[in-house]
Design a protein around this motif. Sequence first.
Motif, PDB file in Angstrom:
ATOM      1  N   GLN A  81      70.563 -15.962  44.518  1.00 43.95           N
ATOM      2  CA  GLN A  81      69.946 -16.877  45.469  1.00 43.95           C
ATOM      3  C   GLN A  81      68.752 -16.220  46.165  1.00 43.95           C
ATOM      4  OE1 GLN A  81      70.316 -20.027  46.012  1.00 43.95           O
ATOM      5  NE2 GLN A  81      68.897 -20.115  47.736  1.00 43.95           N
ATOM      6  N   LYS A  82      68.892 -14.933  46.502  1.00 43.63           N
ATOM      7  CA  LYS A  82      67.789 -14.223  47.149  1.00 43.63           C
ATOM      8  C   LYS A  82      66.628 -13.995  46.197  1.00 43.63           C
ATOM      9  CE  LYS A  82      70.381 -11.767  50.739  1.00 43.63           C
ATOM     10  NZ  LYS A  82      70.734 -10.434  51.304  1.00 43.63           N
TER      11      LYS A  82
ATOM     12  N   ARG B  10      65.835 -18.287  44.952  1.00 43.22           N
ATOM     13  CA  ARG B  10      65.772 -19.363  45.957  1.00 43.22           C
ATOM     14  C   ARG B  10      65.861 -20.751  45.309  1.00 43.22           C
ATOM     15  NH1 ARG B  10      60.983 -17.415  50.143  1.00 43.22           N
ATOM     16  NH2 ARG B  10      62.058 -15.567  50.930  1.00 43.22           N
ATOM     17  N   THR B  11      66.714 -20.853  44.322  1.00 41.02           N
ATOM     18  CA  THR B  11      66.901 -22.145  43.664  1.00 41.02           C
ATOM     19  C   THR B  11      67.773 -23.053  44.518  1.00 41.02           C
ATOM     20  OG1 THR B  11      68.781 -21.206  42.473  1.00 41.02           O
ATOM     21  CG2 THR B  11      66.655 -21.200  41.347  1.00 41.02           C
ATOM     22  N   GLN B  12      67.562 -24.357  44.352  1.00 41.21           N
ATOM     23  CA  GLN B  12      68.358 -25.348  45.058  1.00 41.21           C
ATOM     24  C   GLN B  12      69.612 -25.673  44.254  1.00 41.21           C
ATOM     25  OE1 GLN B  12      67.987 -26.747  47.985  1.00 41.21           O
ATOM     26  NE2 GLN B  12      65.897 -26.102  48.554  1.00 41.21           N
ATOM     27  N   ALA B  13      70.666 -25.980  44.937  1.00 34.40           N
ATOM     28  CA  ALA B  13      71.890 -26.403  44.263  1.00 34.40           C
ATOM     29  C   ALA B  13      71.650 -27.738  43.566  1.00 34.40           C
ATOM     30  CB  ALA B  13      73.034 -26.514  45.253  1.00 34.40           C
ATOM     31  N   MET B  14      72.386 -27.980  42.488  1.00 31.80           N
ATOM     32  CA  MET B  14      72.157 -29.196  41.705  1.00 31.80           C
ATOM     33  C   MET B  14      72.358 -30.459  42.534  1.00 31.80           C
ATOM     34  SD  MET B  14      73.823 -28.223  37.990  1.00 31.80           S
ATOM     35  CE  MET B  14      73.316 -29.816  37.336  1.00 31.80           C
ATOM     36  N   GLU B  15      73.281 -30.399  43.501  1.00 32.77           N
ATOM     37  CA  GLU B  15      73.536 -31.584  44.318  1.00 32.77           C
ATOM     38  C   GLU B  15      72.402 -31.875  45.294  1.00 32.77           C
ATOM     39  OE1 GLU B  15      76.039 -28.075  45.850  1.00 32.77           O
ATOM     40  OE2 GLU B  15      75.607 -29.065  43.935  1.00 32.77           O
ATOM     41  N   ASN B  16      71.495 -30.894  45.481  1.00 30.93           N
ATOM     42  CA  ASN B  16      70.368 -31.098  46.395  1.00 30.93           C
ATOM     43  C   ASN B  16      69.041 -31.328  45.678  1.00 30.93           C
ATOM     44  OD1 ASN B  16      72.135 -30.606  48.549  1.00 30.93           O
ATOM     45  ND2 ASN B  16      71.706 -28.390  48.515  1.00 30.93           N
TER      46      ASN B  16
ATOM     47  N   TRP C 175      79.088 -11.979  45.415  1.00 30.99           N
ATOM     48  CA  TRP C 175      77.956 -11.067  45.562  1.00 30.99           C
ATOM     49  C   TRP C 175      76.847 -11.358  44.553  1.00 30.99           C
ATOM     50  CZ3 TRP C 175      76.337  -8.113  41.518  1.00 30.99           C
ATOM     51  CH2 TRP C 175      77.227  -7.893  40.476  1.00 30.99           C
ATOM     52  N   PHE C 176      77.268 -11.779  43.322  1.00 33.93           N
ATOM     53  CA  PHE C 176      76.268 -12.085  42.306  1.00 33.93           C
ATOM     54  C   PHE C 176      75.532 -13.378  42.651  1.00 33.93           C
ATOM     55  CE2 PHE C 176      74.919 -14.046  38.320  1.00 33.93           C
ATOM     56  CZ  PHE C 176      74.218 -12.996  37.737  1.00 33.93           C
ATOM     57  N   LYS C 177      76.253 -14.365  43.102  1.00 40.62           N
ATOM     58  CA  LYS C 177      75.614 -15.625  43.493  1.00 40.62           C
ATOM     59  C   LYS C 177      74.647 -15.418  44.656  1.00 40.62           C
ATOM     60  CE  LYS C 177      79.391 -18.635  41.967  1.00 40.62           C
ATOM     61  NZ  LYS C 177      80.413 -19.630  42.382  1.00 40.62           N
TER      62      LYS C 177
ATOM     63  N   LEU D  61      60.986 -30.856  39.051  1.00 45.42           N
ATOM     64  CA  LEU D  61      61.442 -30.447  40.371  1.00 45.42           C
ATOM     65  C   LEU D  61      60.383 -29.561  41.028  1.00 45.42           C
ATOM     66  CD1 LEU D  61      65.167 -29.514  39.596  1.00 45.42           C
ATOM     67  CD2 LEU D  61      64.276 -31.686  40.479  1.00 45.42           C
ATOM     68  N   ASP D  62      60.242 -29.702  42.332  1.00 46.63           N
ATOM     69  CA  ASP D  62      59.261 -28.912  43.097  1.00 46.63           C
ATOM     70  C   ASP D  62      59.938 -27.663  43.670  1.00 46.63           C
ATOM     71  OD1 ASP D  62      56.955 -28.129  44.320  1.00 46.63           O
ATOM     72  OD2 ASP D  62      57.201 -29.450  46.060  1.00 46.63           O
ATOM     73  N   ASN D  63      60.372 -26.773  42.760  1.00 48.86           N
ATOM     74  CA  ASN D  63      61.019 -25.535  43.195  1.00 48.86           C
ATOM     75  C   ASN D  63      59.979 -24.546  43.726  1.00 48.86           C
ATOM     76  OD1 ASN D  63      63.895 -25.750  42.686  1.00 48.86           O
ATOM     77  ND2 ASN D  63      63.369 -25.871  40.512  1.00 48.86           N
ATOM     78  N   ASN D  64      60.403 -23.721  44.659  1.00 52.24           N
ATOM     79  CA  ASN D  64      59.545 -22.631  45.124  1.00 52.24           C
ATOM     80  C   ASN D  64      59.433 -21.551  44.045  1.00 52.24           C
ATOM     81  OD1 ASN D  64      59.148 -23.771  47.699  1.00 52.24           O
ATOM     82  ND2 ASN D  64      61.095 -22.917  48.409  1.00 52.24           N
ATOM     83  N   LEU D  65      58.322 -20.827  44.081  1.00 50.82           N
ATOM     84  CA  LEU D  65      58.191 -19.704  43.163  1.00 50.82           C
ATOM     85  C   LEU D  65      59.255 -18.650  43.495  1.00 50.82           C
ATOM     86  CD1 LEU D  65      54.324 -19.256  43.097  1.00 50.82           C
ATOM     87  CD2 LEU D  65      55.757 -20.065  41.222  1.00 50.82           C
ATOM     88  N   PRO D  66      59.829 -18.009  42.482  1.00 50.42           N
ATOM     89  CA  PRO D  66      60.842 -16.982  42.749  1.00 50.42           C
ATOM     90  C   PRO D  66      60.244 -15.847  43.587  1.00 50.42           C
ATOM     91  CG  PRO D  66      60.811 -17.583  40.420  1.00 50.42           C
ATOM     92  CD  PRO D  66      59.621 -18.226  41.040  1.00 50.42           C
ATOM     93  N   PRO D  67      60.984 -15.347  44.564  1.00 48.95           N
ATOM     94  CA  PRO D  67      60.460 -14.257  45.411  1.00 48.95           C
ATOM     95  C   PRO D  67      60.040 -13.027  44.612  1.00 48.95           C
ATOM     96  CG  PRO D  67      62.401 -15.224  46.412  1.00 48.95           C
ATOM     97  CD  PRO D  67      62.280 -15.832  45.054  1.00 48.95           C
ATOM     98  N   TRP D  68      60.804 -12.679  43.558  1.00 50.07           N
ATOM     99  CA  TRP D  68      60.441 -11.498  42.781  1.00 50.07           C
ATOM    100  C   TRP D  68      59.052 -11.659  42.149  1.00 50.07           C
ATOM    101  CZ3 TRP D  68      59.128 -11.979  37.704  1.00 50.07           C
ATOM    102  CH2 TRP D  68      59.570 -13.112  37.018  1.00 50.07           C
ATOM    103  N   TRP D  69      58.726 -12.901  41.714  1.00 51.95           N
ATOM    104  CA  TRP D  69      57.416 -13.163  41.109  1.00 51.95           C
ATOM    105  C   TRP D  69      56.314 -13.080  42.157  1.00 51.95           C
ATOM    106  CZ3 TRP D  69      53.152 -16.171  41.340  1.00 51.95           C
ATOM    107  CH2 TRP D  69      52.357 -16.276  40.190  1.00 51.95           C
ATOM    108  N   VAL D  70      56.595 -13.656  43.341  1.00 50.92           N
ATOM    109  CA  VAL D  70      55.603 -13.646  44.425  1.00 50.92           C
ATOM    110  C   VAL D  70      55.291 -12.223  44.867  1.00 50.92           C
ATOM    111  CG1 VAL D  70      55.146 -14.384  46.798  1.00 50.92           C
ATOM    112  CG2 VAL D  70      56.293 -15.936  45.208  1.00 50.92           C
TER     113      VAL D  70
END
Length: 299
Positions: free
Chosen positions: A96-97, A100-106, A90-92, A122-131
């Motif tokens: 993730q929600k 929206r981070t990518q797993a290290m293998e990806n 449940w915490f993971k 890395l070209d991560n998306n902005l966190p949803p909470w920040w957006v």
Amino acid sequence: MKKIIPSYVRVPVIFFLVFGAMEYLIDSGDRPAFLKFPMVSVFLLVFMFLLIAIEITLSAVDNITYNLLSEEEKQKIATEHKLSYKEKAWFKKLMQKLTRTQAMENENEIILHHDYDGIKELDNNLPPWWVYLFYACILFSVVYLVRFEIMGADNQEMELQKELAQAKMDVEEYMKTAPDLMDEKTVTLLTDPAELEIGKTIFTNNCAACHRADAGGQIGPNLTDDHWILGGGVKNLFHTITNGGRDGKGMIAWKGTLKPKEIQKVASYILSLKGSNPAAAKAPEGEVWVEEAAAPEVK
């Protein structure tokens, strides 16, 4: 929730939340609601009993359910209990929600083709909470702009000035009907015989030693003529009695002995003695006082 927060913490927290809400919502004056209203105490006792009964029932149900499980299921539950909350599913899922981070293998899929001294980006998306917070700030700014800059709503300074002005009017209105808050600005002359009789008693007990019982003057000045050292009229007389006479040789201040309502009565009684012409009265002192309302019109 039951496994995260133990019952010996959960029950007191729920009880005191309900207790605090009742104290806040029930108007009981200067006493706690559970003391002033016995039914509140009865309700709280019943509520505490129900909380404990529910906890005991849930614990019994959990024990029965656990005993009905197979050994494999019991082993699975025991394994889950050993995991920290960061390792639980449940915490993971929650993180993730939120991120929206990518797993290290990806990470190879989002890596940018440049580096700085061996540091890759890395070209991560902005966190949803920040957006969502950014969108909320934009919405707030639009509402603020329309309300204060276009519609002209009161800002904090204007609201403060209005509240201060209203508070001043409320205080003035209250002082009109609050005898113990009376001062020389709000005092009025009394003419009721019963109130003047009380004023006479106060005068006899406190003032006659210096002004004589008939107010003709002795150590203090004659109070029955038109002459006044510090001004006549009920407002000036109220001020003089309250704060005392001339420094070093005048009357003491009576504000520590007499209440404002009592000073009003004795001042009104003194003014009612004007023109009584007591025998062997003291010579006039001060200047002739004429009320402003009674002053002759200058042509």
